[in-house]
Design an enzyme around this catalytic site. Structure first.
Site, PDB file in Angstrom:
ATOM      1  CG  HIS A 298      -2.104   0.850   0.931  1.00  0.00           C
ATOM      2  ND1 HIS A 298      -2.206   2.458   1.762  1.00  0.00           N
ATOM      3  CD2 HIS A 298      -3.273   0.992   0.872  1.00  0.00           C
ATOM      4  CE1 HIS A 298      -2.704   2.954   1.633  1.00  0.00           C
ATOM      5  NE2 HIS A 298      -3.563   2.055   1.179  1.00  0.00           N
TER       6      HIS A 298
ATOM      7  CG  ASP B  48      -7.956  -2.989  -3.440  1.00  0.00           C
ATOM      8  OD1 ASP B  48      -8.606  -2.133  -2.901  1.00  0.00           O
ATOM      9  OD2 ASP B  48      -7.102  -2.252  -3.016  1.00  0.00           O
TER      10      ASP B  48
END
Length: 428
Positions: free
Chosen positions: A306, A363
């Site tokens: 991320h 996700d």
């Protein structure tokens, strides 16, 4: 007492104020740098640049911390609903029972679209992407609603915020129905927010869809975890557009467009596509990770790492448990979930990924939950947009209420041709 950082340029020393946030974050205020020195800073992608001061969401990427208005995301996931979380983000405090009931009632009463908007849906070609329809329809909605909100007028903002949050869900479901050529299903006033959306998504004129409590809980959790995430691409876009005094609906429509990108809201789609490809090609997680580490091929590990987090994404921890519980309750043996779990476990034990701090992000598991519920792949980013709407509205409000707010206007470092002479056409 204000601290200062000292900057030496061209033989002169300049003092730049150091600002400290409530969680100890430190920033150098360069707002007067150009006027004082003639210099600008260059920070491609805004990796080290704070675009605003905000009281909405706090992230500590090193420690894996996410809080909405100071409340840990883990607490909200366990105890709060999407409606309550939306109110918290927009107005800065948890609603009382009366405030929550009033806001929920506004959401219910605002769920239907103006009848004329159905003609817009009919004009889109079948198979149009639902994100394209959603963005266009939110803009079209502003022509019916004509939102006019004065700074500090929270009562009016609440009314329009409820309309936008409620109608965006209706638009999303209608976008899906339009994209597959099915008749649009009207909302019901006796259903809660999530159940009403699922009704509009999956009911048909001859058969009513009734969501199970497990499905409703999982989707509610998904929306809570996606409700805001600091100054990401789409939220920054909303603030950018709003700084030019665009209305609430137009600003959030721009957020939908920004979210559409594969590197932002489309990441959960890429995760499911990766798992489907692994299964189709018969690759084990070990074989796939070996290919990912081989730089001679183009294999990519989606759903790991991320931009902000250098530790576990706290949302991923919550959604992993939620995905397991949902599939167990539905008695679904989804091979992709087992593959995802094995892939995550093996990557977390591999020094290659650990050293690069590539941990599963939100996700990675959100796509599995949406898949189990029956949400089509091209609707995944739309689901993200529904969840993120409260955060966009909260940021629009924060910017709109700031009397000292300036229009966003980044600088640039020009690297094109120097001054050039115009050449007549016959000499070119």
């Amino acid at each position: 007492m204000t601290e200062f950082a000292r900057l030496e340029l061209d033989g002169r020393t300049y003092e730049l104020p150091i600002l400290v946030g409530t969680e100890g974050e430190r920033a150098i205020d360069i707002s007067k740098l150009r006027s004082q020195t003639g210099y600008i800073t260059l920070d491609d992608g805004y990796v080290n640049t704070g675009s605003c001061q905000s009281a909405i969401t706090f992230i500590d990427g090193d420690e894996g911390i996410l809080r909405y208005r100071g409340i840990p995301i883990e607490t909200l996931a366990e105890r709060s609903s999407f409606v309550e979380t939306a109110y918290l983000l927009i107005f800065g405090h948890l609603p009382t029972s009366t405030e929550r009931e009033e806001f929920a009632e506004q959401l219910t009463q605002s769920s239907a679209l103006h009848q004329a908007m159905n003609k817009h849906f009919e004009a889109f070609p079948t198979q149009s992407h639902p994100m394209a329809i959603m963005s266009a329809m939110i803009n079209a909605l502003s022509t019916h609603e004509r939102p006019k909100i004065d700074p500090g007028d929270d009562a009016t903002l609440q009314r329009y915020a409820a309309r936008l949050i409620s109608k965006s869900r209706t638009i999303a479901a209608a976008s899906y129905k339009s994209s597959i050529g099915d008749p649009i299903i009207y909302p019901r006033h006796d259903l809660k927010y999530v159940d009403n959306f699922l009704h509009m998504m999956f009911s048909v004129p001859y058969k009513e869809y009734v969501a199970t409590p497990e499905v409703s809980h999982a989707l509610n959790l998904f929306l809570v975890l996606h409700a805001d995430h600091e100054q990401n691409c789409s939220t920054s876009t909303v603030r950018m557009v709003a700084s030019g005094e665009a209305n609430l609906y137009a600003s959030c429509s721009a957020g939908v467009v920004a979210l559409w990108g594969a590197k932002h809201g489309g990441a959960n789609v890429a995760v499911v596509q990766m798992l489907q490809r692994m299964r189709r090609e018969g690759l084990t997680p070990h074989q796939f990770l070996t290919e990912v580490k081989d730089r001679s091929n183009d294999r990519r590990l989606m759903g790991f790492g991320h931009r902000v987090y250098r530790n576990f994404d706290p949302r991923a921890k919550i959604l992993r448990t939620a995905a397991e519980r949902l599939l167990n309750s539905m008695k679904i043996q989804d091979p992709l979930l087992g593959m995802a779990q094995e892939l995550a476990e093996e990557a977390l034990q591999d020094d290659y990924f650990v050293e690069r701090k590539l941990y599963p992000n939100v996700d990675f598991y959100s796509g599995i939950i949406l898949r189990a519920i029956g949400i089509p792949l091209n609707m995944y980013t739309v689901m993200f947009a529904i969840g993120r709407m409260p955060g966009w509205i909260a940021n629009w409000k924060e910017l709109h209420d700031n009397p000292a707010q300036k229009i966003y206007r980044p600088r640039q470092l020009y690297v094109g041709n120097p001054k050039s002479e115009w050449v007549p056409r016959h000499e070119r």
